[in-house]
Design an enzyme around this catalytic site. Structure first.
Site, PDB file in Angstrom:
ATOM      1  N   LYS A 175     -11.983  -1.693   6.690  1.00  0.00           N
ATOM      2  CA  LYS A 175     -11.165  -2.618   7.462  1.00  0.00           C
ATOM      3  C   LYS A 175     -11.663  -2.702   8.908  1.00  0.00           C
ATOM      4  O   LYS A 175     -11.738  -3.765   9.470  1.00  0.00           O
ATOM      5  CB  LYS A 175      -9.692  -2.177   7.457  1.00  0.00           C
ATOM      6  CG  LYS A 175      -9.122  -1.942   6.062  1.00  0.00           C
ATOM      7  CD  LYS A 175      -8.951  -3.217   5.261  1.00  0.00           C
ATOM      8  CE  LYS A 175      -8.890  -2.981   3.769  1.00  0.00           C
ATOM      9  NZ  LYS A 175      -7.665  -2.363   3.283  1.00  0.00           N
ATOM     10  N   ASP A 230      -1.501   6.559   6.390  1.00  0.00           N
ATOM     11  CA  ASP A 230      -2.601   5.683   5.995  1.00  0.00           C
ATOM     12  C   ASP A 230      -2.840   4.740   7.168  1.00  0.00           C
ATOM     13  O   ASP A 230      -1.992   3.910   7.486  1.00  0.00           O
ATOM     14  CB  ASP A 230      -2.185   4.898   4.736  1.00  0.00           C
ATOM     15  CG  ASP A 230      -3.215   3.862   4.306  1.00  0.00           C
ATOM     16  OD1 ASP A 230      -4.228   3.677   5.002  1.00  0.00           O
ATOM     17  OD2 ASP A 230      -2.989   3.231   3.239  1.00  0.00           O
ATOM     18  N   TRP A 290       0.838  -1.212   0.000  1.00  0.00           N
ATOM     19  CA  TRP A 290       0.000   0.000   0.000  1.00  0.00           C
ATOM     20  C   TRP A 290       0.867   1.254   0.000  1.00  0.00           C
ATOM     21  O   TRP A 290       0.543   2.240  -0.643  1.00  0.00           O
ATOM     22  CB  TRP A 290      -0.976  -0.006   1.173  1.00  0.00           C
ATOM     23  CG  TRP A 290      -1.979  -1.108   1.076  1.00  0.00           C
ATOM     24  CD1 TRP A 290      -2.146  -2.149   1.948  1.00  0.00           C
ATOM     25  CD2 TRP A 290      -2.959  -1.298   0.036  1.00  0.00           C
ATOM     26  NE1 TRP A 290      -3.157  -2.968   1.514  1.00  0.00           N
ATOM     27  CE2 TRP A 290      -3.669  -2.475   0.352  1.00  0.00           C
ATOM     28  CE3 TRP A 290      -3.292  -0.603  -1.131  1.00  0.00           C
ATOM     29  CZ2 TRP A 290      -4.707  -2.966  -0.447  1.00  0.00           C
ATOM     30  CZ3 TRP A 290      -4.315  -1.088  -1.929  1.00  0.00           C
ATOM     31  CH2 TRP A 290      -5.007  -2.253  -1.593  1.00  0.00           C
TER      32      TRP A 290
HETATM   33  C1  LIG Z   1      -7.177  -1.866   1.997  1.00  0.00           C
HETATM   34  C2  LIG Z   1      -6.153  -0.835   2.092  1.00  0.00           C
HETATM   35  C3  LIG Z   1      -6.053   0.201   1.138  1.00  0.00           C
HETATM   36  C4  LIG Z   1      -6.946   0.290  -0.080  1.00  0.00           C
HETATM   37  O1  LIG Z   1      -8.235   0.602   0.249  1.00  0.00           O
HETATM   38  P1  LIG Z   1      -9.318   0.892  -0.885  1.00  0.00           P
HETATM   39  O2  LIG Z   1     -10.452   1.459  -0.096  1.00  0.00           O
HETATM   40  O3  LIG Z   1      -9.640  -0.413  -1.522  1.00  0.00           O
HETATM   41  O4  LIG Z   1      -8.746   1.854  -1.837  1.00  0.00           O
HETATM   42  C5  LIG Z   1      -5.074   1.153   1.334  1.00  0.00           C
HETATM   43  N1  LIG Z   1      -4.247   1.109   2.374  1.00  0.00           N
HETATM   44  C6  LIG Z   1      -4.314   0.132   3.306  1.00  0.00           C
HETATM   45  C7  LIG Z   1      -3.371   0.146   4.450  1.00  0.00           C
HETATM   46  C8  LIG Z   1      -5.265  -0.867   3.197  1.00  0.00           C
HETATM   47  O5  LIG Z   1      -5.332  -1.837   4.110  1.00  0.00           O
END
Ligand SMILES: *Cc1c(COP(=O)(O)O)cnc(C)c1O
Length: 360
Positions: free
Chosen positions: A195, A171, A101
């Site tokens: 998540k 993030d 990511w």
């Molecule tokens: C799942 C995830 C993403 C991507 O998320 P989307 O909503 O599918 O764009 C980005 N960063 C992390 C750390 C993730 O776990």
């Protein structure tokens, strides 16, 4: 009705209480005679939903007044572009590469300016967090970027990097609300909600006010300017209304459970059960160095691909779903987000013990 133990990395398990409440309100939201899905985002009822959600999130995370909370669309991935478009004033930023990511965010940032890779754990398949106490951060970098919890590899920054005065951008998709956060340490915090908080397609951005400006890269679309959404309190266009409603319910659920300190304690207890088992197992082993282990995503392997596949298959027949590791790393991964009850982890470990006896 029978529910499984869902160890998916995302979209992931949500609190049963929240789902039940949403089901009860599906046809008639509190006397409105319609579902939240059918409701105008400009209605009084929705105004209350979004304002309450924001306030509850502010209470939970202790968000200072000089930070804005934005409920946006496009998932976490949209932020990979939105961050440089809005924050890269000098067209330079430092990225710490701790997994896929972070790598994706890094590649996207390169479209807009000079993204500098200041640290990486790619040399050991992202199984650790690099030492970030004294990085070579460019003088004119606009921000330092991290992926705080690496969903795929199961690592977490337990100490934030020394950004040498630059704004930290994080993030937190897979560790959002899993423990208390000192918001003041960040310029911008964001996470896709699927998540640990709610339905997919929505991202929450917590951004310090001085970083919200008109001065974005030229060509930045109106919808991708933080200012557009901040000026309209996340109601510039139709927001992900149902998602905001479910997130709001999860915030209330978290408050009822004692907030983020209580959540941290619970999450530590859950993760310990699994890690303690892995540490003494003769069949299974964790893949992450101990001090960088995530409380949310726990990858493990047997060292034998066929046995891994057998485990995932047998686990499924016993009601443990989505234990297969990410397609890029193989093995297994148990994601044990806030809404995973401790019984789920206890039963998983019992099952692993049994599988170990039968297959060693
Ligand atoms: C799942 C995830 C993403 C991507 O998320 P989307 O909503 O599918 O764009 C980005 N960063 C992390 C750390 C993730 O776990």
């Amino acid at each position: 009705m029978s529910r499984v133990y869902n160890f998916s990395a995302g979209p992931a398990v949500l609190p049963e209480e929240v789902l039940k409440e949403a089901a009860e309100e599906m046809l008639d939201y509190r006397g409105c005679g319609m579902s939240v899905m059918e409701m105008s985002h400009r209605s009084k009822a929705f105004e209350t939903i979004i304002q309450t959600a924001e306030q509850d999130l502010r209470d939970l995370m202790n968000i200072p007044n000089n930070y804005r909370v934005l409920f946006l669309q496009g998932g976490a991935s949209q932020q990979f572009a939105m961050i440089p478009m809005n924050l890269m004033k000098n067209r330079k930023a430092a990225y710490i590469i701790t997994g896929q990511w972070a790598k994706k965010a890094f590649s996207e940032a390169k479209i807009y300016g000079e993204a500098v890779d200041v640290a990486s754990s790619a040399d050991k398949t992202f199984s650790y967090i690099p030492d970030c106490s004294n990085l070579d951060i460019p003088e004119d970098a606009d921000y330092v970027y991290i992926c705080e919890n690496n969903t795929i590899y199961g690592t977490k920054f337990h100490t934030l990097p020394n950004t040498k005065g630059k704004n930290l951008v994080a993030d937190v998709s897979s560790c959002f609300l899993s423990e208390p956060t000192d918001v003041t340490k960040y310029g911008l915090i964001y996470g896709g909600v699927q998540k640990n908080i709610g339905p997919a397609g929505m991202v929450i951005v917590i951004i310090r006010e001085d970083l919200i400006t008109e001065d974005t890269l030229s060509g930045t679309p109106t919808m991708l300017k933080y200012k557009t959404h901040a000026d309209h309190n996340s109601l510039y266009n139709t927001p992900p209304a149902y998602g905001i409603y479910i997130c709001g319910k999860v915030f209330q659920w978290l408050k009822k459970r004692g907030g983020l300190s209580a959540m941290k304690e619970y999450n530590e207890k859950k993760a310990k059960i699994l890690y303690d088992f892995l540490d003494q197992s003769k069949l299974f082993q964790g893949t992450v160095v101990k001090q960088d282990r995530s409380l949310m995503n726990v990858p493990f392997v047997t060292g034998n691909e066929e046995l891994d596949a057998k485990f995932v298959k047998e686990a499924k027949t016993c009601g443990f779903e989505n234990l297969k590791g990410h397609r890029t790393v193989g093995g297994m991964r148990a994601s044990i987000y806030n809404a995973m009850p401790i019984e789920g982890v206890e039963k998983l470990v019992e099952f692993m013990e049994k599988f170990e006896k039968e297959n060693i």
